[in-house]
Design a protein around this motif. Structure first.
Motif, short mmCIF file in Angstrom:
data_model
loop_
_atom_site.label_atom_id
_atom_site.label_comp_id
_atom_site.label_asym_id
_atom_site.label_seq_id
_atom_site.Cartn_x
_atom_site.Cartn_y
_atom_site.Cartn_z
N GLU A 120 32.26 35.53 29.49
CA GLU A 120 31.20 34.88 30.27
C GLU A 120 31.77 34.29 31.57
O GLU A 120 31.16 34.38 32.63
CB GLU A 120 30.52 33.77 29.45
CG GLU A 120 29.49 34.29 28.47
CD GLU A 120 28.28 34.94 29.14
OE1 GLU A 120 27.75 34.38 30.11
OE2 GLU A 120 27.89 36.04 28.70
N TRP B 167 37.96 47.18 36.08
CA TRP B 167 37.40 48.50 36.42
C TRP B 167 35.88 48.43 36.29
O TRP B 167 35.35 48.05 35.25
CB TRP B 167 37.92 49.57 35.46
CG TRP B 167 39.38 49.87 35.57
CD1 TRP B 167 40.38 49.04 35.97
CD2 TRP B 167 40.01 51.12 35.23
NE1 TRP B 167 41.59 49.67 35.91
CE2 TRP B 167 41.39 50.96 35.46
CE3 TRP B 167 39.55 52.34 34.76
CZ2 TRP B 167 42.31 51.98 35.22
CZ3 TRP B 167 40.46 53.35 34.53
CH2 TRP B 167 41.83 53.18 34.77
N ASP B 168 35.16 48.85 37.32
CA ASP B 168 33.69 48.85 37.23
C ASP B 168 33.18 49.98 36.36
O ASP B 168 32.15 49.87 35.71
CB ASP B 168 33.07 48.91 38.63
CG ASP B 168 33.19 47.57 39.33
OD1 ASP B 168 33.17 46.54 38.62
OD2 ASP B 168 33.31 47.54 40.56
N ILE C 271 36.91 50.77 28.16
CA ILE C 271 36.78 49.48 28.85
C ILE C 271 36.29 48.39 27.89
O ILE C 271 35.40 48.62 27.08
CB ILE C 271 35.82 49.62 30.05
CG1 ILE C 271 36.34 50.67 31.04
CG2 ILE C 271 35.59 48.28 30.74
CD1 ILE C 271 35.45 50.92 32.25
N GLN D 255 32.92 47.76 25.84
CA GLN D 255 32.14 47.04 26.86
C GLN D 255 30.63 47.04 26.56
O GLN D 255 29.88 46.33 27.22
CB GLN D 255 32.37 47.60 28.25
CG GLN D 255 31.82 48.98 28.48
CD GLN D 255 31.65 49.30 29.96
OE1 GLN D 255 31.54 48.41 30.79
NE2 GLN D 255 31.67 50.57 30.28
N TYR D 256 30.19 47.83 25.58
CA TYR D 256 28.77 47.82 25.23
C TYR D 256 28.42 46.63 24.34
O TYR D 256 27.27 46.48 23.93
CB TYR D 256 28.39 49.14 24.56
CG TYR D 256 28.56 50.32 25.48
CD1 TYR D 256 27.69 50.53 26.55
CD2 TYR D 256 29.62 51.20 25.34
CE1 TYR D 256 27.86 51.58 27.43
CE2 TYR D 256 29.80 52.28 26.21
CZ TYR D 256 28.91 52.45 27.25
OH TYR D 256 29.09 53.50 28.13
N LEU D 257 29.42 45.82 24.02
CA LEU D 257 29.20 44.62 23.21
C LEU D 257 29.58 43.39 24.03
O LEU D 257 30.46 43.48 24.88
CB LEU D 257 30.11 44.64 21.98
CG LEU D 257 29.87 45.75 20.96
CD1 LEU D 257 31.04 45.82 19.99
CD2 LEU D 257 28.58 45.48 20.19
N PRO D 258 28.98 42.24 23.74
CA PRO D 258 29.50 41.01 24.36
C PRO D 258 30.89 40.70 23.78
O PRO D 258 31.22 41.15 22.67
CB PRO D 258 28.49 39.94 23.94
CG PRO D 258 27.28 40.68 23.51
CD PRO D 258 27.77 41.99 22.95
N ILE E 229 32.37 37.12 33.90
CA ILE E 229 31.09 37.64 34.39
C ILE E 229 30.61 36.79 35.56
O ILE E 229 30.25 37.30 36.62
CB ILE E 229 30.04 37.67 33.26
CG1 ILE E 229 30.34 38.82 32.28
CG2 ILE E 229 28.61 37.82 33.82
CD1 ILE E 229 29.47 38.85 31.03
N GLU E 230 30.64 35.47 35.36
CA GLU E 230 30.20 34.58 36.44
C GLU E 230 31.08 34.73 37.68
O GLU E 230 30.60 34.75 38.80
CB GLU E 230 30.21 33.12 35.95
CG GLU E 230 28.99 32.75 35.13
CD GLU E 230 27.67 33.09 35.83
OE1 GLU E 230 27.48 32.71 37.00
OE2 GLU E 230 26.83 33.77 35.20
N THR F 249 32.82 37.35 38.62
CA THR F 249 32.59 38.63 39.32
C THR F 249 31.28 38.58 40.08
O THR F 249 31.16 39.15 41.16
CB THR F 249 32.56 39.83 38.34
OG1 THR F 249 31.56 39.62 37.35
CG2 THR F 249 33.89 40.06 37.69
N ARG G 298 33.77 41.87 29.68
CA ARG G 298 34.27 40.66 30.35
C ARG G 298 33.76 39.43 29.62
O ARG G 298 32.67 39.46 29.02
CB ARG G 298 33.79 40.65 31.81
CG ARG G 298 34.43 41.73 32.63
CD ARG G 298 33.77 41.89 33.98
NE ARG G 298 34.42 42.95 34.76
CZ ARG G 298 33.92 43.49 35.86
NH1 ARG G 298 32.76 43.08 36.33
NH2 ARG G 298 34.57 44.44 36.50
#
Lengths: 308, 337
Positions: A14, A57-58, A9, A284-287, A17-18, A20, A12
């Motif tokens: 910014e 995907w969550d 994954i 996904q562990y990174l911005p 993110i907002e 969601t 997302r």
């Protein structure tokens, strides 16, 4: 040049993110735009296989919560990370599976050199529950059969490489390799696609012989948890080797020259049939900003390595 | 006679919506925003005291969040952006890009205000070195251990030293990441010991959501220089009444703590902070009685929620605290205290 791809994954943006967080009305169109952008970045990086970034995907299992007999359970930590997934409880038959993953991918946006990411059956059964399949063996095999239907649908849609992410095989001190083999046989027997088992979140040095014996096309390693020296001790003749050299758990960008040198060395020692350089696991562990840099760096590294 | 089962909170409460409207409004002056924060702190202090908690703070009403707040004030960090915790929840994760250093006591004003206005005992929550390191990207230090120890010595120790000088009698080191990596328990132990070295005040360590049911923490408990551990248990317990092993499955590990020679206090989480369902006072009572028996001394049991209640609405959070206080009273009645 060797081939390359990312695993799992993506983060997302910014804006997403907002959206969601607020369950915005235009969420679907934002997901689509985000997917298009990441696919374009993978193409720009000239990656060997391009993946759907799975922005909607969550977690890697969540699409399966759409099955009739599956219900959502408690939040659980993803191994030793600060990220959580929701446990699923499989409480009935799985006959409605078969198109869950494909229908949750933006297949039409992907080029022909497409790959898909799916949990391996052992990991899948290891981190979820079932009231129907009470024995672990039974549950794992039921999951394997379900996943085979899913993978067949992906292969029909021209996915040439299936990443089987297997953190439980890497993380768990004790692994029933007999069960892993039986489940993977169900997945790969007669399959017309490459399968790479991705091992991360644990050092697999001591499991290497058993891993090399598994019925998959190749193995993928996270070199932040399995030392390169352990990989180099083994022959990968007849196998594919994916080296997870780009670290999705740290913002620090990999040194291109050092990585190329190391990969040339690994390939010359292990002699795989085909080599790949990959991310070690989900970006996904990174911005997003850092994930994009990592994707581009992945492409640069792949370009500089001599193929076997 | 000593009062058994003192009740306390862990830290955060959801901020009142009126406060968020004020602090996010660019047209409102700094002075008015400061006044609104004071009003919110007073409201939380008064509410927690009226609910009957013995030990309180201000719901961390001035802090952005337990990680982001301290990181803003520590030299050596740069925010990278938001990453997912789960689903649509994120936190702002930072990179360590240079030597860590302590700039100022970032909890000083908050503590002084609470000290001046609280009637009950105060427990100051401070984010611990191990969690700060574990939740950050390390681009500078050679190893995670180096980063953890630098944070303990150069940030957490001076901070708690300052708070102790200001009169803090109980300081809680928040370490939700404590048991994330079972192989790193020695680093965690050393980080707490370095953080509290030479400081004469009561230290509490808070850990929660352990993937291995605190089994990796148990052997280290007696070696860590803390007088109390506040831990999450309710999340993993059943909702049925009873003081037997079957119903109190979430609290079994307390026996293991005793086996490893732990002689300190335990603040037992009796309230699940991730569900709206309110625990009944009788359920809280049974959890307390089971824990008291497991540790072998009721004087060693404190009572608290599993973690900060900020993920619940204020109404739900206060109902949960009310039930917790009543449950502690019922437990005292049972043991004749």
């Amino acid at each position: 040049m060797i081939s390359s791809y990312t695993v799992g994954i993506y983060p997302r943006s910014e804006e997403l993110i907002e959206a969601t967080r607020k369950n915005a009305k235009n969420l679907s169109s934002l997901y689509l735009a985000g997917k298009k952008e990441y696919i374009a970045i993978q193409k720009k990086a000239n990656l060997g296989y391009v993946c759907d970034p799975l922005l909607d995907w969550d977690d890697i299992f969540r699409p399966f919560s759409k099955l009739k007999s599956v219900k959502l359970e408690a939040l659980n930590r993803v191994y030793e990370t600060n990220t959580f997934y929701r446990k699923l409880s499989f409480d009935g038959g799985l006959s409605d599976a078969g198109n869950i993953i494909r229908s949750n991918l933006a297949v039409s946006l992907l080029p022909k050199n497409r790959a898909a990411c799916i949990a391996d059956p052992y990991t899948f059964a290891d981190v979820h529950l079932s009231t129907k399949y009470k024995k672990k063996e039974e549950f794992t095999i039921a999951i394997a059969k379900m996943l085979r239907k899913e993978i067949d649908a992906l292969v029909k849609s021209s996915f040439g490489l299936i990443q089987l992410v297997a953190p439980s095989i890497a993380y768990n001190a004790k692994v029933d390799f007999g069960l892993v083999k039986e489940a993977l046989n169900i997945i790969t027997r007669g399959l017309k696609a490459k399968t790479v088992l991705h091992l991360y979140f644990g050092d697999v040095s001591k499991k290497m012989e058993k891993l090399l014996d598994l019925p998959v096309s190749g193995l993928g390693f996270d070199i932040t948890s399995t030392p390169v020296s352990s990989i180099k001790k083994h022959s990968f003749s007849g196998k594919l080797l994916a080296v997870g050299m780009v670290n999705s758990y740290n913002t620090k960008l990999e040194d291109k020259a050092e990585c190329i040198l190391e990969l040339n060395n690994i390939i010359s020692k292990t002699k795989p049939d085909e080599s790949f350089v990959t991310t070690n696991f989900d970006l996904q562990y990174l911005p997003k900003e850092f994930a994009v840099r990592k994707i581009l760096r992945l492409g640069e590294i792949a370009k500089g390595v001599k193929s076997a | 006679m000593h009062k058994y089962f003192p009740t306390q909170e862990i830290g955060s409460l959801k901020k009142p919506s009126w406060l968020l409207n004020v602090v996010k409004n660019p047209d409102i002056s700094k002075e008015d925003k400061a006044k609104a924060r004071n009003d919110a702190a007073l409201l939380n202090i008064k509410t927690l005291e009226d609910l009957g908690l013995d030990i309180i703070y201000d719901g961390e009403v001035r802090r952005v969040e337990m990680y982001e707040e301290p990181v803003r004030y520590i030299e050596g960090f740069e925010f990278a952006g938001r990453v997912r915790s789960w689903d649509n929840k994120y936190y702002n994760k930072a990179r360590v890009t240079s030597e860590i250093d302590y700039k100022q006591n970032f909890h000083s004003d908050e503590f002084k205000f609470i000290k001046e206005n609280a009637k009950h005992e105060i427990k100051v929550p401070v984010t611990g070195a191990y969690t700060l390191a574990d939740w950050s990207y390390n681009e500078h230090y050679k190893s995670k251990e180096d980063l953890v120890i630098a944070l303990a010595k150069k940030v957490v120790r001076p901070l708690v030293q300052d708070l102790a000088k200001l009169g803090a009698k109980i300081i809680q080191i928040d370490e939700p990441a404590a048991t994330t990596h079972p192989a790193e328990m020695e680093i965690f132990r050393d980080s707490v010991n370095e953080s509290v070295k030479g400081i004469n005040t009561k230290f509490v360590v808070h850990a929660c959501f352990s993937g291995n049911d605190y089994e990796s923490l148990a052997p280290e408990l007696p070696k860590i220089k803390a007088q109390q551990y506040t831990l999450e248990f309710a999340n993993r317990d059943s909702w049925n009444l009873g003081v037997n092993d079957k119903e109190r499955k979430g609290y079994h590990v307390i026996k293991l703590f005793k086996e490893y020679g732990f002689k300190g206090e335990i603040g037992i989480g009796v309230t699940d902070v991730h569900v709206d369902k309110i625990e009944t006072p009788k359920l809280v009572r049974d959890r307390i009685l089971y824990a008291a028996k497991a540790i072998g001394d009721p004087a060693k049991i404190y009572v608290n929620p599993d973690c900060g209640l900020r993920t619940r609405s204020r109404t739900i959070a206060f109902e949960k605290i009310r039930a917790m206080v009543k449950g502690a009273e019922l437990a005292r009645q049972v043991i004749g205290n």
